[in-house]
Write a protein that holds these residues in place. Structure first.
Motif, PDB file in Angstrom:
ATOM      1  N   THR A  92       0.832  -1.200   0.000  1.00 29.62           N
ATOM      2  CA  THR A  92       0.000   0.000   0.000  1.00 29.62           C
ATOM      3  C   THR A  92       0.868   1.252   0.000  1.00 29.62           C
ATOM      4  N   THR A  94       0.560   5.309   0.168  1.00 31.92           N
ATOM      5  CA  THR A  94      -0.284   6.470   0.445  1.00 31.92           C
ATOM      6  C   THR A  94       0.475   7.707  -0.013  1.00 31.92           C
ATOM      7  N   THR A  96       0.654  11.725  -0.962  1.00 28.56           N
ATOM      8  CA  THR A  96       0.099  13.052  -0.722  1.00 28.56           C
ATOM      9  C   THR A  96       0.657  14.029  -1.752  1.00 28.56           C
ATOM     10  N   ASN A 159      -8.672  10.304  -1.761  1.00 35.52           N
ATOM     11  CA  ASN A 159      -9.205  10.932  -0.555  1.00 35.52           C
ATOM     12  C   ASN A 159      -9.038  12.442  -0.689  1.00 35.52           C
ATOM     13  N   GLU A 163      -4.821  13.254  -1.850  1.00 37.60           N
ATOM     14  CA  GLU A 163      -4.309  11.942  -1.433  1.00 37.60           C
ATOM     15  C   GLU A 163      -4.773  10.820  -2.351  1.00 37.60           C
ATOM     16  N   VAL A 165      -4.421   6.527  -2.538  1.00 41.97           N
ATOM     17  CA  VAL A 165      -4.046   5.293  -1.857  1.00 41.97           C
ATOM     18  C   VAL A 165      -4.007   4.200  -2.918  1.00 41.97           C
TER      19      VAL A 165
END
Length: 557
Positions: A92, A94, A96, A159, A163, A165
């Motif tokens: 995973t 993540t 930004t 998100n 963001e 993911v």
């Protein structure tokens, strides 16, 4: 599937990827002009989802920006991403985004632009040849092959505006390098919808996110051979873009380019043929010569599939280890490099030198070096042993290579003479075909022995060593090598894939397995020798991915 570096190999052998210029400063005293650069063939498209050739991607990589960008030390650094966090299991990411990102038309650039771009790339209706580079993202391959119809099933969630993911199907240590690739760059949805099939067919039918954009009154029309790039005022890092403008022309004749360099009318000229290299490497006492190391390996593939060869005897012979080892030992790699490959290097691994380093900081090719050496006496011994095992006294092998590049014909002539001399009873006949036909014949096992070239997509050994793994479409020789497969499986799965040192060793084991079975025959690593104006500074050459990064280039005043 051949990527943009690989598709262009035939052309590169003629003119190299070295940037040529029409009216710059190389060889002269003027230091006031903008960089004047050129490519040997025109842009095909500015659509990052469809581009497959080196020259289109050269421009795409400088007018569009990704989440990461590879720096001059070969490290994938954050670009449009401000932060990238990786889960402990490596599955995973993540990501930004930076605040305040904008497209060149004033639109906000958000996480949704990346999601749209990646969904568009894997959508089979798009027809992206580079969709496979997104294959480690959950459901990417299933969507691309039509097994999954819903694009929202792609393992990417947004998100808010900042963001992403990303869920992978397996740990991918080189994923940050992939994020810098053209197919991973964001696409402006409104522009794609506005221009439809015309998107990317000219510079006014694209919206930009990178350090440069095409000049409005001097852009690429789709057919013209001169255009200019200017600094993108909306680029997040515009203060570190060194040139206000870079001017380009298409120069298809490398001999002319060298003469223009000597006249002070261009900033860099490729010495992409042996004649050009030998005639000009000493120009200005060699002070202007720069050798750029490519991540490209030339190698022979043997058709071990049992079919598609010119005769049943050949099919049986190429499945014989002694025959293949004899051919490898009879290959005089140094003579090939010395005579035909400008500034090239003899290959002793499949993974090229200078491309990646181990966890201990050692060049991987040196770490994994094998004994691909020339030994005529041993070659003859193994050849005669192999012929006896096959039940023949002579063998006629067909050698397939490209018609597009003169160097390919020269190498074919050399191998035809040298191998037949070293190996009694061998007749090597030539099959010279266009580049695209060679790719087709290779894929369909319509060959005995074929000269292939592979250029890396990112600076990690897997860009080479995954080629022959189970399920890959690049094992044209269809060899079966359990030790290689075991090493690759180990290198690409937990826990070794997450341990840099252990992964290096597994990659080395894969190289050793290829050598021990003579599964392939690596011959040479290619380089790009150029004459360069000493006042041209900051031109970053990358052996993988974006060949030339123009962000830091400028003319020293």
């Amino acid at each position: 599937m051949d990527n943009w570096k690989k598709v262009s190999l035939g052309t590169v052998a003629l003119a190299s990827v070295g940037l040529l210029a029409a009216c710059g400063n190389g060889g002269g005293d003027s230091k006031a002009a903008n960089p004047q650069l050129s490519v040997p063939t025109n842009i095909a498209t500015l659509d990052s989802g469809l581009a497959t050739d080196a020259y289109s991607n050269l421009f795409i990589g400088n007018v569009q920006e990704g989440l990461t960008r590879v720096d001059d030390k070969g490290v994938a650094q954050n670009a449009l991403a401000s932060d990238i966090k990786v889960s402990d299991d490596g599955l995973t990411y993540t990501i930004t985004l930076r605040d305040g990102l904008k497209w060149s038309n004033g639109d906000s650039l958000t996480a949704k632009d990346f999601l749209y771009s990646w969904q568009r790339a894997v959508n089979p209706e798009t027809g992206s040849q580079y969709a496979y580079l997104l294959g480690n993202i959950k459901n990417a391959n299933e969507i691309n092959t039509g097994k999954v119809k819903d694009l929202n099933e792609l393992g990417v969630k947004v998100n808010g505006d900042h963001e992403l993911v990303v869920t992978l199907t397996q740990p991918t240590p080189y994923f940050k390098f992939l994020l810098a690739n053209g197919v991973y760059k964001p696409v402006n949805k409104s522009a794609v919808e506005e221009f439809g099939k015309q998107y990317g067919t000219s510079s006014d039918k694209v919206v930009y996110s990178g350090p440069f954009m095409f000049k409005k009154d001097a852009g690429w029309t789709g057919t013209n051979n001169s255009y200019s790039l200017v600094k993108n005022p909306d680029y997040y890092d515009k203060d570190n873009v060194k040139s206000e403008e870079i001017d380009y022309t298409v120069q298809s004749n490398p001999n002319t380019a060298v003469q223009l360099f000597k006249q002070g009318k261009l900033d860099q000229a490729s010495l992409g043929t042996m004649d050009l290299y030998n005639a000009n490497k000493g120009y200005n006492d060699g002070k202007d010569l720069v050798v750029l190391k490519e991540a490209t390996t030339a190698y022979l593939q043997y058709n071990q599939s049992g079919g598609g060869t010119t005769s049943p005897e050949v099919a049986k012979a190429l499945q014989n280890k002694n025959i293949r080892e004899a051919l490898n030992l009879a290959t005089d790699r140094k003579a090939i490099v010395d005579q035909f490959i400008p500034a090239g290097t003899v290959a002793q691994t499949f993974t090229p030198a200078g491309m990646s380093v181990t966890a201990d900081g050692k060049d991987f090719a040196e770490f994994a070096k094998q004994d691909y050496n020339y030994d005529a006496a041993k070659a003859k011994e193994l050849w005669e042993k192999g012929l006896k095992e096959v039940g023949v006294t002579s063998l006629n092998l067909q050698y397939t290579t490209d018609a597009d590049a003169p160097v390919s014909k020269s190498i074919a002539d050399f191998l035809q003479a040298s191998l037949s001399k070293t190996l009694p009873g061998l007749t090597l006949t030539q099959k010279i075909v266009p580049f695209q036909q060679r790719l087709k014949d290779s894929k369909n096992q319509n060959f005995d022995v074929v000269l292939s070239l592979w250029g890396g997509d990112y600076a990690e050994p897997s860009t080479f060593l995954q080629l022959f793994a189970d399920g890959s479409g690049y094992n044209d020789g269809k060899f079966v090598n359990p030790a290689y497969q075991a090493a690759w499986t180990k290198a690409s799965t937990v826990p070794v894939v997450l341990d840099d040192k252990a992964r290096d060793q597994a990659y080395k084991d894969a190289e050793a397995a290829l050598f021990e079975e003579s599964s392939i025959n690596p011959m040479y690593f290619r380089s790009t020798p150029v004459l360069r104006n000493p006042h041209l500074k900051g031109l970053q050459f990358n052996s993988t991915g974006l060949t030339y990064d123009l962000k830091g280039v400028y003319i020293e005043k």
